[in-house]
Scaffold this active site. Structure first.
Site, PDB file in Angstrom:
ATOM      1  N   LYS A   1       0.839  -1.200   0.000  1.00 13.99           N
ATOM      2  CA  LYS A   1       0.000   0.000   0.000  1.00 13.99           C
ATOM      3  C   LYS A   1       0.876   1.253   0.000  1.00 13.99           C
ATOM      4  CE  LYS A   1      -1.854   3.009   2.746  1.00 13.99           C
ATOM      5  NZ  LYS A   1      -1.981   4.118   1.810  1.00 13.99           N
TER       6      LYS A   1
ATOM      7  N   GLU B   1       9.830   2.002  10.370  1.00 10.32           N
ATOM      8  CA  GLU B   1      10.793   3.062  10.042  1.00 10.32           C
ATOM      9  C   GLU B   1      10.036   4.371  10.224  1.00 10.32           C
ATOM     10  OE1 GLU B   1      13.919   3.089   9.299  1.00 10.32           O
ATOM     11  OE2 GLU B   1      14.296   0.966   8.972  1.00 10.32           O
TER      12      GLU B   1
ATOM     13  N   CYS C   1      13.249  11.671   6.125  1.00 11.39           N
ATOM     14  CA  CYS C   1      13.267  11.225   7.520  1.00 11.39           C
ATOM     15  C   CYS C   1      14.624  11.441   8.177  1.00 11.39           C
ATOM     16  CB  CYS C   1      12.872   9.756   7.595  1.00 11.39           C
ATOM     17  SG  CYS C   1      13.851   8.714   6.519  1.00 11.39           S
TER      18      CYS C   1
ATOM     19  N   GLU D   1       9.008  16.869  14.696  1.00 15.39           N
ATOM     20  CA  GLU D   1       9.388  16.658  13.301  1.00 15.39           C
ATOM     21  C   GLU D   1       8.511  17.533  12.400  1.00 15.39           C
ATOM     22  OE1 GLU D   1       8.394  12.966  11.282  1.00 15.39           O
ATOM     23  OE2 GLU D   1      10.418  12.916  10.469  1.00 15.39           O
TER      24      GLU D   1
HETATM   25  P1  NDP Z   1       1.915   8.688   7.655  1.00  7.97           P
HETATM   26  O1  NDP Z   1       2.311   7.939   8.866  1.00  7.97           O
HETATM   27  O2  NDP Z   1       0.803   9.624   7.730  1.00  7.97           O
HETATM   28  O3  NDP Z   1       1.555   7.675   6.466  1.00  7.97           O
HETATM   29  C1  NDP Z   1       2.428   6.646   6.058  1.00  7.97           C
HETATM   30  C2  NDP Z   1       1.610   5.568   5.370  1.00  7.97           C
HETATM   31  O4  NDP Z   1       0.712   5.006   6.326  1.00  7.97           O
HETATM   32  C3  NDP Z   1       0.751   6.067   4.223  1.00  7.97           C
HETATM   33  O5  NDP Z   1       0.683   5.062   3.235  1.00  7.97           O
HETATM   34  C4  NDP Z   1      -0.596   6.267   4.880  1.00  7.97           C
HETATM   35  O6  NDP Z   1      -1.666   6.192   3.966  1.00  7.97           O
HETATM   36  C5  NDP Z   1      -0.621   5.089   5.835  1.00  7.97           C
HETATM   37  N1  NDP Z   1      -1.532   5.239   6.975  1.00  7.97           N
HETATM   38  C6  NDP Z   1      -2.079   6.368   7.485  1.00  7.97           C
HETATM   39  N2  NDP Z   1      -2.872   6.071   8.539  1.00  7.97           N
HETATM   40  C7  NDP Z   1      -2.810   4.717   8.705  1.00  7.97           C
HETATM   41  C8  NDP Z   1      -3.393   3.805   9.640  1.00  7.97           C
HETATM   42  N3  NDP Z   1      -4.192   4.212  10.616  1.00  7.97           N
HETATM   43  N4  NDP Z   1      -3.102   2.492   9.518  1.00  7.97           N
HETATM   44  C9  NDP Z   1      -2.275   2.056   8.551  1.00  7.97           C
HETATM   45  N5  NDP Z   1      -1.705   2.861   7.628  1.00  7.97           N
HETATM   46  C10 NDP Z   1      -1.963   4.187   7.712  1.00  7.97           C
HETATM   47  O7  NDP Z   1       3.248   9.390   7.148  1.00  7.97           O
HETATM   48  P2  NDP Z   1       3.420  10.331   5.905  1.00  7.97           P
HETATM   49  O8  NDP Z   1       2.948   9.644   4.672  1.00  7.97           O
HETATM   50  O9  NDP Z   1       2.867  11.657   6.243  1.00  7.97           O
HETATM   51  O10 NDP Z   1       5.027  10.382   5.807  1.00  7.97           O
HETATM   52  C11 NDP Z   1       5.789  11.200   6.592  1.00  7.97           C
HETATM   53  C12 NDP Z   1       6.345  10.457   7.798  1.00  7.97           C
HETATM   54  O11 NDP Z   1       7.084   9.306   7.377  1.00  7.97           O
HETATM   55  C13 NDP Z   1       7.330  11.286   8.563  1.00  7.97           C
HETATM   56  O12 NDP Z   1       7.088  11.197   9.939  1.00  7.97           O
HETATM   57  C14 NDP Z   1       8.686  10.670   8.243  1.00  7.97           C
HETATM   58  O13 NDP Z   1       9.665  10.859   9.190  1.00  7.97           O
HETATM   59  C15 NDP Z   1       8.331   9.248   8.057  1.00  7.97           C
HETATM   60  N6  NDP Z   1       9.337   8.586   7.228  1.00  7.97           N
HETATM   61  C16 NDP Z   1      10.239   7.757   7.827  1.00  7.97           C
HETATM   62  C17 NDP Z   1      11.247   7.171   7.089  1.00  7.97           C
HETATM   63  C18 NDP Z   1      12.246   6.234   7.707  1.00  7.97           C
HETATM   64  O14 NDP Z   1      12.925   5.514   6.972  1.00  7.97           O
HETATM   65  N7  NDP Z   1      12.370   6.191   9.010  1.00  7.97           N
HETATM   66  C19 NDP Z   1      11.380   7.424   5.668  1.00  7.97           C
HETATM   67  C20 NDP Z   1      10.381   8.315   5.143  1.00  7.97           C
HETATM   68  C21 NDP Z   1       9.391   8.868   5.917  1.00  7.97           C
HETATM   69  P3  NDP Z   1      -2.236   7.481   3.163  1.00  7.97           P
HETATM   70  O15 NDP Z   1      -1.131   8.467   3.062  1.00  7.97           O
HETATM   71  O16 NDP Z   1      -2.585   6.915   1.848  1.00  7.97           O
HETATM   72  O17 NDP Z   1      -3.392   7.953   3.936  1.00  7.97           O
END
Ligand code: NDP
Length: 502
Positions: free
Chosen positions: A198, A273, A307, A403
């Protein structure tokens, strides 16, 4: 700023044949299409790129059932390791063939400057896949000189096997869409797992083309399935699903915690992550020609939607003014604009919500007494935001603790470099522990500080030194488990012990 949406015929063909559901190697229409449609926009122009029918939990169930069947009854886990490797190498070759299109799609729906999508995101994604394609033939176990009581003194042979964990749900964010997909698919497929993937609904384009390439490469049906839909519906259902064995999640710490809760039902394996607020520590003896652009780009790369971003900058007093003036100059010199222009270094943020979020942090920084050195403004008509530098920040400020995921650096001064432990207490004063960097010519300070920083990855005289074979992941609330390198495979494998008495 005048930015226009334009795309190639290949991209246009993908957009016109798009679907939110890929199961058993074909795109399908969702069962009911009930709910709010998924609208994908170009964040640089705000023009609509495509609208996808939403998925319901019944569609997710179908994708999980296909992956379950491919794991339990299909050929994938039992396929000779050489054959799994061959298919993965084939997929990497197809990605290389279509690298131009994939980079275009990445820039279209993510806003990633084309220099990054073409010269960083694509080559790295292909390398990661090739690296993991080399692993199926090397996942061996051990023989153990055991003397189990049950053998009653008879000779025995005890050995371990590394077996695939099962059906993996891979959930990824929008910042490096293709790279994140491959970081999950590579080790999962090498281990013999099947996958329901997803991507973020904001950036589904490269996932859709990747699905096509998976079918073209000849992967058995059901090995990789793609579901594009809202996280709170599709992602949450995967996290709860009793037939999913493992969740591999990259995203925010907040959603990561909710996934942990959802995974309890069948005790899924979970790797996370998560977010970061990484330190950049610059000592007075650092080579400033390297440290100034290095510290600037540690945050400004990909508009800070990274990130690993080194958003907490600690500078030793004698060089504070010089460093700050240098970073200000870098910030003002980065070209912001059309992400398809070769000289653009700053594209748009992903969404209006993200732009609002960054703007609100700038307001909070000023309100809490930080000095805004440069930037701090939106640019339009897309979701652009200027590279921003704050001076005189302190640990109690939100811009230092939370963040932002945008192009905002918060700098502070330190003046006693002889007490590394005291400095490390300041540097580690965060809930996160993902990345970090130390800049100095003094080897003992460099390694001493690197050892004291509580992060999964620390770079010396550079920042964000990821490579295919270097483990990457978080300490503290930046996550569980590691990606990249051999370490990532551990998350997709179970160790089974077998003892024979003879
Ligand atoms: P989110 O946590 O909002 O979303 C990440 C993914 O999870 C998306 O596909 C989202 O779907 C999905 N999601 C949202 N809500 C749920 C839920 N309740 N249950 C399961 N899946 C869910 O993060 P962002 O997309 O806003 O990305 C930014 C964040 O990601 C930052 O905090 C960043 O630090 C972190 N990140 C970490 C990395 C690492 O390697 N440590 C690398 C890159 C980013 P949808 O968007 O389709 O609603």
């Amino acid at each position: 700023m005048n930015v226009q949406t334009k795309f190639s015929e290949a991209a246009s063909s993908l957009l016109s044949s798009a679907s939110s559901l890929f199961i058993d190697n074909e795109f399908r229409a969702p069962k009911t299409g009930e709910g709010s449609p998924i609208k994908v926009e170009n964040p640089a122009t705000l023009e609509a790129l495509l609208t996808l029918a939403p998925l319901t939990t019944a569609d997710v169930d179908d994708a999980v059932a296909a992956a379950r069947d491919a794991f339990d009854n299909g050929p994938w886990p039992g396929l000779p390791a050489t054959e799994r490797a061959r298919l993965m190498f084939k997929l990497a070759d197809l990605m290389e063939r279509d690298a131009g299109l994939l980079a275009e799609l990445e820039t279209l729906d993510n806003g990633m400057p084309t220099v990054l999508s073409n010269h960083m995101a694509l080559p790295l994604s292909i390398e990661i896949l090739r690296y993991y394609a080399g692993w199926p033939t090397k996942l061996d176990g051990r023989t153990i000189p055991a003397t189990p009581g049950a053998a009653n003194g008879a000779p025995t042979l005890t050995y371990t096997r590394r077996e695939a964990v099962g059906v993996v749900a891979a959930i990824t964010p929008w910042n490096f869409p293709l790279g994140m997909a491959i970081l999950k698919l590579g080790p999962a497929l090498a281990a013999g797992c099947t996958v329901v993937f997803k991507p973020s609904e904001l950036t589904p384009l490269t996932a859709m083309h990747l699905a096509r390439l998976i079918a073209e490469a000849g992967f058995p049906e059901g090995v990789v399935n793609v579901v594009i839909g809202e996280g709170s519906i599709v992602g949450a259902h995967l996290a709860n699903h009793p037939h999913v064995d493992k969740i591999s999640f990259t995203g925010s710490t907040e959603v990561g915690k909710s996934i942990l809760g959802a995974a309890r039902g069948n005790l899924k394996r979970v790797s996370l992550e998560l977010g970061g607020k990484s330190p950049v520590v610059v000592f007075a003896d650092a080579d400033l020609e390297q440290a100034i652009p290095g510290a600037a780009m540690a945050t400004f790369l990909l508009q800070g939607q990274n990130c690993m971003a080194g958003t907490r900058l600690f500078i030793e007093k004698p060089i504070y003014e010089t460093m700050m003036a240098g970073i200000e100059q870098v910030a003002k010199g980065l070209k912001l604009g059309d992400p398809f222009a070769m000289d653009t270094m700053v594209g748009p943020l992903i969404s209006k919500a993200q732009q609002d979020r960054v703007a609100s942090y700038v307001v909070s920084g000023v309100e809490q007494g930080a000095e805004l050195v440069t930037g701090g403004n939106r640019q339009g008509p897309g979701h652009f935001f200027e590279p921003t530098l704050f001076s005189n920040t302190s640990a109690d400020m939100r811009i230092v603790q939370e963040e932002i995921f945008g192009p905002v650096i918060s700098a502070q001064v330190f003046d006693d470099a002889s007490d590394l432990k005291a400095l490390a207490r300041r540097v580690n004063d965060t809930q996160y522990g993902l990345s970090g960097s130390v800049w100095t010519k003094d080897l003992s300070k460099a390694h001493g500080m690197a050892h004291l920083i509580r992060s999964g990855q620390v770079a010396i005289n550079c920042h964000g030194a990821v490579d295919v074979n270097v483990p990457f992941g978080g300490m503290k609330q930046s996550g569980w488990g590691r990606e990249y390198g051999e370490a990532a495979l551990d998350g997709y494998l179970e160790t089974k012990a077998i003892t024979a008495v003879f």
